[in-house]
Design an enzyme around this catalytic site. Structure first.
Site, PDB file in Angstrom:
ATOM      1  N   LYS A  22     -44.303  59.677 -54.558  1.00 22.42           N
ATOM      2  CA  LYS A  22     -43.235  60.609 -55.410  1.00 22.42           C
ATOM      3  C   LYS A  22     -43.835  61.410 -56.433  1.00 22.42           C
ATOM      4  CE  LYS A  22     -39.421  58.486 -56.177  1.00 22.42           C
ATOM      5  NZ  LYS A  22     -37.998  59.179 -56.012  1.00 22.42           N
ATOM      6  N   HIS A  35     -17.867  73.512 -55.019  1.00 24.19           N
ATOM      7  CA  HIS A  35     -18.101  72.173 -54.705  1.00 24.19           C
ATOM      8  C   HIS A  35     -19.242  71.467 -53.972  1.00 24.19           C
ATOM      9  CE1 HIS A  35     -13.436  72.887 -54.537  1.00 24.19           C
ATOM     10  NE2 HIS A  35     -13.987  73.953 -54.010  1.00 24.19           N
ATOM     11  N   SER A  84     -44.748  57.713 -59.332  1.00 24.57           N
ATOM     12  CA  SER A  84     -44.112  56.341 -59.406  1.00 24.57           C
ATOM     13  C   SER A  84     -45.206  55.530 -59.348  1.00 24.57           C
ATOM     14  CB  SER A  84     -43.061  56.142 -58.148  1.00 24.57           C
ATOM     15  OG  SER A  84     -43.009  54.918 -57.828  1.00 24.57           O
ATOM     16  N   GLU A 121     -34.911  65.432 -65.937  1.00 23.04           N
ATOM     17  CA  GLU A 121     -33.915  64.507 -65.932  1.00 23.04           C
ATOM     18  C   GLU A 121     -33.652  63.987 -67.417  1.00 23.04           C
ATOM     19  OE1 GLU A 121     -34.581  61.430 -62.577  1.00 23.04           O
ATOM     20  OE2 GLU A 121     -36.588  62.367 -63.006  1.00 23.04           O
TER      21      GLU A 121
END
Ligand code: ARG
Length: 471
Positions: free
Chosen positions: A290, A163, A284, A297
């Site tokens: 970043k 979980h 970024s 991804e």
């Protein structure tokens, strides 16, 4: 397209009284994408011509001129000098028309005893077989990289999750071997799909077979097919081999997406379990701090297009009456895109995973917090004669005590633990350590470092045997 599209003779033009509508011509053409099958189309044609000479349908001289012409066309295509024409619809008719242009009327004999229907099915199977072999090479590199990493991290401790909550400590090597097992099943699945791809349709002709005395076993042997399709109607029409490949591809992408998701989580500041080298990340344009895990991804995202192609091809095939229907021309682009997507995703992962830098301190700290050795304490009590359900209750109270007083289980003094159960002794602290917890799970499939190393050795043997078998 260097050939003027002012209307080369259509090979099927005989019964037609007006030229094809220009839009319809472009709409029905597949050559813009099926050009990709040129090498397989030529290999299939050469095997077919040799067979025709062998059974006496072509003379030896005719066959040799056809083969030489096809080989010259292959060189022409590879040099980028082939005059592709949309008016000639597909790769098959482009190459055949060019053959006649180059060697004259004898080129018109190549299509004896065959149809584009068995030709395209043959080309596609040959192509997919080769692509599966290429994908297996990348997948293998990825699997080997995982085994090296798992061996190196056999003792590294991290939290195992259920979980997405800290559950029990595991070794990082064990976690990596879970990835290995997922992807190794994909490897075996692809190998099984390959067997059903590797069946020769040629000889089915348009749908019913041919009246020429063909030798299909000879063609199969020339092209490396392991079997000859048993039924001509089935051979030209079904694309289940492609669908099977897409489903194996979907499972593979699903697995890559799960790994990708963990990498995305783990590279976040909140987890900080691993670092990805800069060369696999981008920044970024607005937030200077970043460093984004773009490669995982993107692979996670690309799984969607592959699942889409699977559903697309299932839908394409659904309800098609026997035998060949033009619908099947739509099989190629999803298949091509799937192979390209897999090739890129596997390559990215095979390059990236060996470069992962685990943050062992962070992983360990995360395993320490979160009462991940609570089960070990319960097992300890069971060994002292407490029934498991009672042990579960006692440990639950120990965890609550820890939460209320801000301490880990191993930080609670013995007298406080003994207040919860008289069965607890000084030796309890050995089972509350992370090392004690993981090394206690010392059976095949368990997380103990010893077992991780043994599993790596077995997996290496499995890969070596597979490589041997596919030789
Ligand atoms: N371009 C076609 C395909 O990809 C080849 C077979 C066409 N056969 C036919 N009878 N129209 O399926």
């Amino acid at each position: 397209m260097t050939r003027e599209d002012d209307g080369p003779q259509k090979p099927w033009g005989g019964r037609f009284q007006e030229p094809t509508d220009a839009f319809v011509e472009a709409f029905t053409a597949s050559v813009p994408f099926d050009r990709r099958l040129y090498a397989q189309d030529i290999a299939g044609s050469i095997a077919h011509a040799r067979m025709l000479a062998r059974v006496g349908v072509l003379s030896r001289d005719e066959m040799e001129r056809i083969v030489a012409g096809l080989e010259a066309i292959r060189r022409e295509i590879e040099a980028g000098e082939f005059p592709w024409s949309v008016a000639l619809e597909d790769v098959h008719m482009n190459i055949e028309a060019r053959l006649v242009e180059r060697i004259g009327d004898v080129g018109k004999k190549l299509h004896t005893g065959r149809s584009r229907n068995d030709q395209v099915a043959t080309d596609l199977r040959l192509w997919l077989r080769e692509e599966i072999d290429g994908l297996q090479g990348e997948l293998r590199r990825l699997l080997e990289g995982l085994l090296d990493l798992a061996e190196r991290e056999a003792e590294t401790i991290m939290p195992g999750f259920t979980h997405l909550q800290v559950a029990q400590p595991v070794t990082f090597g064990h976690h990596l071997l879970a990835w290995f097992e997922m992807l190794d099943r994909d490897r075996r699945r692809l190998q099984e799909v390959r067997r059903r791809v590797n069946v020769l349709p040629l000889g089915a002709a348009a749908l019913a077979g041919t009246s020429y005395p063909i030798d299909r076993e000879f063609v199969a042997a020339q092209l490396g097919f392991e079997a000859v399709a048993e039924n001509s109607l089935d051979a030209v029409s079904d694309r289940d081999f492609a669908i099977e490949f897409l489903s194996a591809a979907s499972l593979l992408m699903m697995h890559l997406s799960r790994i990708a998701e963990e990498l995305v989580l783990w590279t976040s500041a909140q987890f900080d379990f691993v670092r990805l080298p800069d060369r696999f990340c981008t920044g970024s344009s607005i937030m200077p701090q970043k460093k984004n895990p773009d490669v995982p991804e993107l692979v996670r995202g690309k799984s969607g297009r592959v699942f889409g192609h699977l559903l697309g091809l299932l839908t394409l095939m659904k309800s098609q009456p026997l035998a060949y229907n033009k619908d099947n021309q739509e099989d190629k682009e999803p298949l091509f895109d799937t192979v390209d997507t897999l090739q890129g995703s596997l390559r990215a992962f095979a390059d990236m995973l060996p470069a992962l830098e685990p943050n062992r301190e962070r992983m360990r700290a995360a395993a320490r917090s979160g009462y991940s050795t609570a089960t070990d304490l319960a097992d300890y009590l069971v060994r002292k004669g407490v029934p498991f359900r009672d042990a579960h209750e006692i440990v639950g109270r120990a965890v609550r005590l820890g939460i209320e007083t801000g301490r880990e289980l191993a930080e609670i003094p013995l007298d406080e633990l003994q207040a919860l159960s008289e069965h607890i002794g000084e030796d309890v602290y050995a089972v509350l350590t992370l090392e004690g917890s993981v090394s206690a799970r010392d059976h095949r499939g368990g997380t103990a470092p010893r077992q991780v190393r043994a599993a790596v050795a077995r997996a290496r043997r499995r890969l070596a045997e597979a490589a041997e078998a596919s030789r």
